[in-house]
Design an enzyme around this catalytic site. Sequence first.
Site, PDB file in Angstrom:
ATOM      1  N   GLU A   1       9.570   1.956  10.714  1.00 29.78           N
ATOM      2  CA  GLU A   1      10.605   2.991  10.551  1.00 29.78           C
ATOM      3  C   GLU A   1       9.860   4.309  10.462  1.00 29.78           C
ATOM      4  OE1 GLU A   1      12.542   5.798   9.570  1.00 29.78           O
ATOM      5  OE2 GLU A   1      12.611   4.996   7.523  1.00 29.78           O
TER       6      GLU A   1
ATOM      7  N   GLY B   1       6.757   5.439   7.774  1.00 28.78           N
ATOM      8  CA  GLY B   1       5.908   6.625   7.728  1.00 28.78           C
ATOM      9  C   GLY B   1       5.961   7.381   9.036  1.00 28.78           C
TER      10      GLY B   1
ATOM     11  N   CYS C   1      13.395  11.047   6.599  1.00 24.93           N
ATOM     12  CA  CYS C   1      13.237  10.608   7.985  1.00 24.93           C
ATOM     13  C   CYS C   1      14.490  10.853   8.803  1.00 24.93           C
ATOM     14  CB  CYS C   1      12.877   9.132   8.020  1.00 24.93           C
ATOM     15  SG  CYS C   1      14.092   8.065   7.220  1.00 24.93           S
TER      16      CYS C   1
ATOM     17  N   GLY D   1       2.193   4.671  12.124  1.00 27.76           N
ATOM     18  CA  GLY D   1       2.919   3.514  12.620  1.00 27.76           C
ATOM     19  C   GLY D   1       2.284   2.926  13.861  1.00 27.76           C
TER      20      GLY D   1
ATOM     21  N   LYS E   1       0.874  -1.167   0.000  1.00 29.30           N
ATOM     22  CA  LYS E   1       0.000   0.000   0.000  1.00 29.30           C
ATOM     23  C   LYS E   1       0.913   1.219   0.000  1.00 29.30           C
ATOM     24  CE  LYS E   1      -1.793   3.076   2.014  1.00 29.30           C
ATOM     25  NZ  LYS E   1      -1.756   4.565   1.728  1.00 29.30           N
TER      26      LYS E   1
ATOM     27  N   GLU F   1       9.277  16.596  14.746  1.00 30.75           N
ATOM     28  CA  GLU F   1       9.791  16.423  13.391  1.00 30.75           C
ATOM     29  C   GLU F   1       9.048  17.363  12.437  1.00 30.75           C
ATOM     30  OE1 GLU F   1      11.051  12.750  10.518  1.00 30.75           O
ATOM     31  OE2 GLU F   1       9.128  12.580  11.542  1.00 30.75           O
TER      32      GLU F   1
END
Length: 494
Positions: free
Chosen positions: A253, A231, A287, A236, A177, A388
């Site tokens: 991750e 993501g 990331c 997550g 996906k 982030e």
Amino acid sequence: MSIETLANFVDGRGCPPASGTYLDCENPYSRTVWGRIARSDAADAEAAVSAARRAFREGPWSRFTAPQRGAMLHAMADVVAAHAEELARIEVRDNGKTYKEMLGQVKRIPEWYRFYGGLADKINGAVLPTEKPGQMNYTLHEPLGVIAMITPWNSPLMLLAWKLAPALAAGNVAVVKPSEFTSASALRFAELMTQEAGLPAGVLNVVTGLGAEVGAALTAHKDVAKVAFTGGVTGGRAAYVAAAEKLRPVSLELGGKSPNLVFADADLEQAARGIVSGIFGSGGQSCVAGSRALVHVSAMETFVARAVELTGKIRLGDPMSADTDIGPVATPAQFDRIMTCIGWAKKDGATTAIGGAPVSDPSGGEALFVAPTIFTGVWNDMRIAREEVFGPVLAVIPFETEEEAIALANDSDFGLGAGIWTRDISRVHRVAAALEAGSVWVNSYKGGSQISPFGGYKMSGLGREGGMEMIRDYLQVKSVWLNLADEVAYPFPL
């Protein structure tokens, strides 16, 4: 301009969504809709998982030997290499990153399939010594089954390779996906692997759409044996909770707030270059972007001056142009997020050394650009230092001692990457051991290889991707006992 309509890819062919509904695909640079992807739902997830499970249990893939799987991965690598330019252009059209960056990424993807293709026939069990007379015990390492792979929009095919290559080498099958913003390259990749590499139908399936609709259906499906997710933390966590209901393994991750520690003895020119490229490469949409620079007070003035000078030379514009260093922000929602974070920094008292505002599209269009931004006067408890951003924003934070630098670096919910800039080899080993991060770079930043494991501490995720041992994450161990004695042990009266 004609609008392309892209169906799901299930069981080796294009499959329209069960609902008949689609989502628009927008080019971030031209801000025009170029295509539509399937808005899949639980019915589409069911069809894809069923096709994958048939391939795993009954299809040709179930009879592939380990050397045959290895040969297939090498064939896949060759097809990616042959179509690298096409695949890179598709990714630029979807996420707005520069063509030179995406082409470089796609050209590296074959290395992952070749590396794990070489490991496919190195999977072996062992005969175990046992204290039980007349008994033999050995182990088998077997594939898990259907792997649900959920990938993000920033590096779609590269991050898919991190999951798909070891999974296929181990004998698994996949339902992918991709992000609803960048689905086209995964669909084209699956088509190429089936038509040109000869991957059997059902081994690789792609269903597109929204995470809350088809992604949730996949992660909760009873026949999914593992979830591999890259993501944001929110997505997550949702995948983790859904998988936990069936007690299935998960790899996550998720992201970071990665620090670079610049000590007084560092080569400040190299540190400035490394940190500027580590945060502004990919427009900060990475990331592992080095979004915090922890700088010794004695080096602060020189470092900031050089970093600002270098940042001022970065060119924004058409991502397909060789002269462009940073393309537009990938989505309007991400642009809004970046500008919100910049607003936090200003409100909390940070000083704008450069940038800090939107930039008009150099071509006169409506693409969304953010000027590469450096904030000084930042403290580690400010929101700009803790959350982030996933954009071109660097927070510069001062420190006085090595102990303080380590404490600041580790004072974060994340722990994906970190950089150390120093000429002191003893300090290198002390600090690298003390940092809570999955990857540590010394006098460089943001390199990687299929040979090395990658992943994070704390909220940066669970598990690793890459390296020889990571193929074990797509296997399960079976213990087989053989009775070699003439009689079976019997504890009851005869």
